[in-house]
Design a protein around this motif. Sequence first.
Motif, short mmCIF file in Angstrom:
data_model
loop_
_atom_site.label_atom_id
_atom_site.label_comp_id
_atom_site.label_asym_id
_atom_site.label_seq_id
_atom_site.Cartn_x
_atom_site.Cartn_y
_atom_site.Cartn_z
N ARG A 177 38.60 34.41 43.30
CA ARG A 177 39.03 35.80 43.16
C ARG A 177 38.62 36.30 41.77
O ARG A 177 38.41 35.52 40.85
N ARG A 178 38.49 37.61 41.65
CA ARG A 178 38.25 38.23 40.34
C ARG A 178 39.41 39.19 40.09
O ARG A 178 39.71 40.04 40.92
N TYR A 179 40.06 39.03 38.95
CA TYR A 179 41.23 39.85 38.63
C TYR A 179 41.05 40.57 37.30
O TYR A 179 40.50 40.01 36.34
N ARG A 180 41.55 41.79 37.26
CA ARG A 180 41.57 42.57 36.02
C ARG A 180 42.98 42.58 35.45
O ARG A 180 43.96 42.60 36.19
N MET A 181 43.06 42.57 34.12
CA MET A 181 44.33 42.75 33.43
C MET A 181 44.34 44.16 32.84
O MET A 181 43.66 44.44 31.85
N ARG A 182 45.05 45.04 33.51
CA ARG A 182 45.28 46.40 33.01
C ARG A 182 46.51 46.90 33.73
O ARG A 182 46.52 46.98 34.96
N ASN A 183 47.55 47.20 33.00
CA ASN A 183 48.80 47.61 33.63
C ASN A 183 48.62 48.93 34.35
O ASN A 183 48.24 49.93 33.75
N CYS A 223 41.10 43.09 30.28
CA CYS A 223 40.24 41.91 30.43
C CYS A 223 40.10 41.56 31.90
O CYS A 223 40.82 42.07 32.77
N THR A 224 39.15 40.68 32.16
CA THR A 224 38.82 40.27 33.53
C THR A 224 38.75 38.75 33.59
O THR A 224 38.21 38.11 32.68
N PHE A 225 39.29 38.19 34.67
CA PHE A 225 39.15 36.77 34.96
C PHE A 225 38.35 36.62 36.24
O PHE A 225 38.77 37.10 37.30
N ASP A 226 37.20 35.98 36.15
CA ASP A 226 36.41 35.64 37.33
C ASP A 226 36.64 34.17 37.61
O ASP A 226 36.26 33.30 36.83
N MET A 227 37.28 33.90 38.74
CA MET A 227 37.68 32.53 39.07
C MET A 227 36.70 31.85 40.02
O MET A 227 37.08 31.04 40.85
#
Length: 787
Positions: A177-183, A223-227
């Motif tokens: 999965r790819r997740y973004r961190m932005r509230n 930020c973004t996490f590409d898993m």
Amino acid sequence: MYFEDSIERVTLQWIRDDKINSVIFSQENIPTKYIITVLTNNIIRVRVWPKGTPITTRTWAIVDKETNDVPYEGRLRHEIPLNNYSNDICIFNVTKEENYVIISTDNLTCKIHLHKPFAITWVVNTDILLKDNPVCSYQYNYSTEQFRHTLSRPSTDDDYYYYGLGEKSGPINKKFRRYRMRNMDAFGYNAEHSDPLYKHIPFYITLRHDHAFGLFYDTTYDCTFDMGCEIDNYFGDMLYFESKDPDLDYYFINGPLIEHIIEQYTTLTGRCPLAPKWTLGYLGSAMKYTDAINAQDSLKKFIDKCSKYDIECTGFHLSSGYSMNSDDGKRYVFVWDKKRVPSPQTLTENFHRAGMKILANIKPAMLTTHPYFNECRSLFIQDKDKNQPDLAPFWGGLGAHFDFTNPATVLWWKNQVITKLLANGIDCTWNDNNEFNIKNSHAICFNGQSIEGIKPIQTMLMVKTSYDAQIKVNSNCRPWLLTRAACVGTQRYGGTWTGDNRCSWHTLKYNIPMGLNLSLSGFPLIGHDIGGFAGEKPSLELFVRWIQNGIFHPRFCVHSWRPNQDENIDDNNENALWMYEDALPLIHDALRFRKRLQTYLYSLSHEANITGHPLIRPTVYHFQSDIKCRNQSFEFLLGPWLLVASVYEENASTRTLYLPSGTKWYNFWTDEIYDGGQMVTVTATLDIFPLFVREGALLPFHMDEHLEIRVYPFEENGTSEFNVYDDDGETVDCYNELEGKFDLQTIRLTCNKKQIHIETFVIEGKDNKFTWRFPTNEKRVYQINEG
């Protein structure tokens, strides 16, 4: 794959600096510095400064270990003392072997190749846990102003599992999965697919074979996490973290158990408070009551219905309708609408007489039509180009967000909480709509700080300000508050929930792993809006199943908003326990069950307060060597003993689940015992919520006027124990372990094939006597030594 010949050949210089327990690397003719700092035998900090000196100088995540807190202005990252992490400075070795520098503690090793671009290989014993990508490990793009940390992804993906990242959609394992961190204000989100959501928590746990480790990136930039989504033939399979932060500052946390990682991570970032006991009861809410033009009467009807239907409600969420102006329909924070609520003190007295605490909804923005807007202009986040408050869409029109990095804002906000809410009998604050999702990159905060790296900090400081206001009014009363948005560290001030979920069976199902990953991310005091906040009214069956799931969460709250209903007609469209009278017997059964678990829940809350351990846990938390638990998303453990198998499918009369291996499991309802490591199917008609108990369990369970310990013995040899905690449930000093008054007893169980032996030990306080219950088919002799 990547090609060895494609890796640039360089020469790295390095020095050891024992004053800061660090090894510093650099490359000729390049300003970037790489700093590896050894904090403990299991925690190593890595910083990368592309410009040679730090640009992001402050952190709000890393606590002072003496206070479990961070000041409003944050902490200077380079001034955090080494003894902040451990009582003893960690001794480490640095050796040079051929082309490598090797940094070693007793438990963890870093290897850095001196003739390739800076990259770390993380080793425990001789086992490689993690490797930076050797081609593109640490890259700062000066044109896009983005920093990317790239890790090599193993060719055998089945060996790796990823957990955490806070409140994220999808199954428990975040692989691919790819997740973004932005509230974001993610109203009515899809619990399987929507992203981003409400929280910014750049921390995750990797499980490789049977060894777990964590990575925490200390940043509040988007930020973004590409898993594992991205594939690039010339760089090899990869994972990456990408951020607008001009620096990189991360912590490698060695396990080997998931539990060990959470203990260390929450030592760094802070632990949750011990919640007052009343927060573990049924908490009422629904926007309809306060949105009604006769809100005060509508709220009194809620109290009366609790009495009519014999429902004990310990707290009520006062939605923002109490501040909704009767003339223009807009919500003005801290302004009571006197048509809806003629007498705030009468309203709060009504709730208090019924034994209910009140959490009042507050929002960190003012519409331009707010009566206080002009006097507060200097307290808002500003638009640098227009030299005025930054305006953005908010609920009901254009609004400006408060700037909580401004000391004047903090003072003003505290005063409003105290004089407008607490002075009128409000007990707690419900900090809502606090994502600070400001789109204008030219918006600036106090002292000219760009909003880009400070949005989640605004959320945290709002919550901290509300928390401090509550302490100021009553320093002896244990403060409690709720927040929707959060970043790392916000857990230090109260509880949270997973936002404005949508009513559906699908949400009930996927809120389970969402809550579990949030719990693994340092936020133990969590829950979901039962029945779904958005969407249509739940069916009788869905509502009952949601309640049967909710009673096993730390926060048990029924909530909803159906804006198209006639708010003045009592049509039972809001989510309320009496919305289906035919279901009331089943709902009463669920409420009684939760009340019987109160001592267990409170003991787990105390454990979370002192260790960081979550209350609800995925099965992999206790059974990480069981491969089948690593993707088990829809069953969970409450504490160490109870395995909850919520029913999330319509018209179900049975429930099939996997029982973790390495132990046996008792069916709570029948005492039948099952071997672990198998799939089982059990009865799950609407009057039954499937529940299993791990062998060795010592389960506190209230029966009538006494506390019963339900003992689930090992079938053969085994030893287990549990700490039962109690105090007055509301004062601050009662859970001060140096000065307070509390009761703490350890119960220890020892079994063999012929007999059962139980001992109780008083650690502190009274020698409470228990009654004891054993499974109906237990025939062994047992001995109990109390005191």
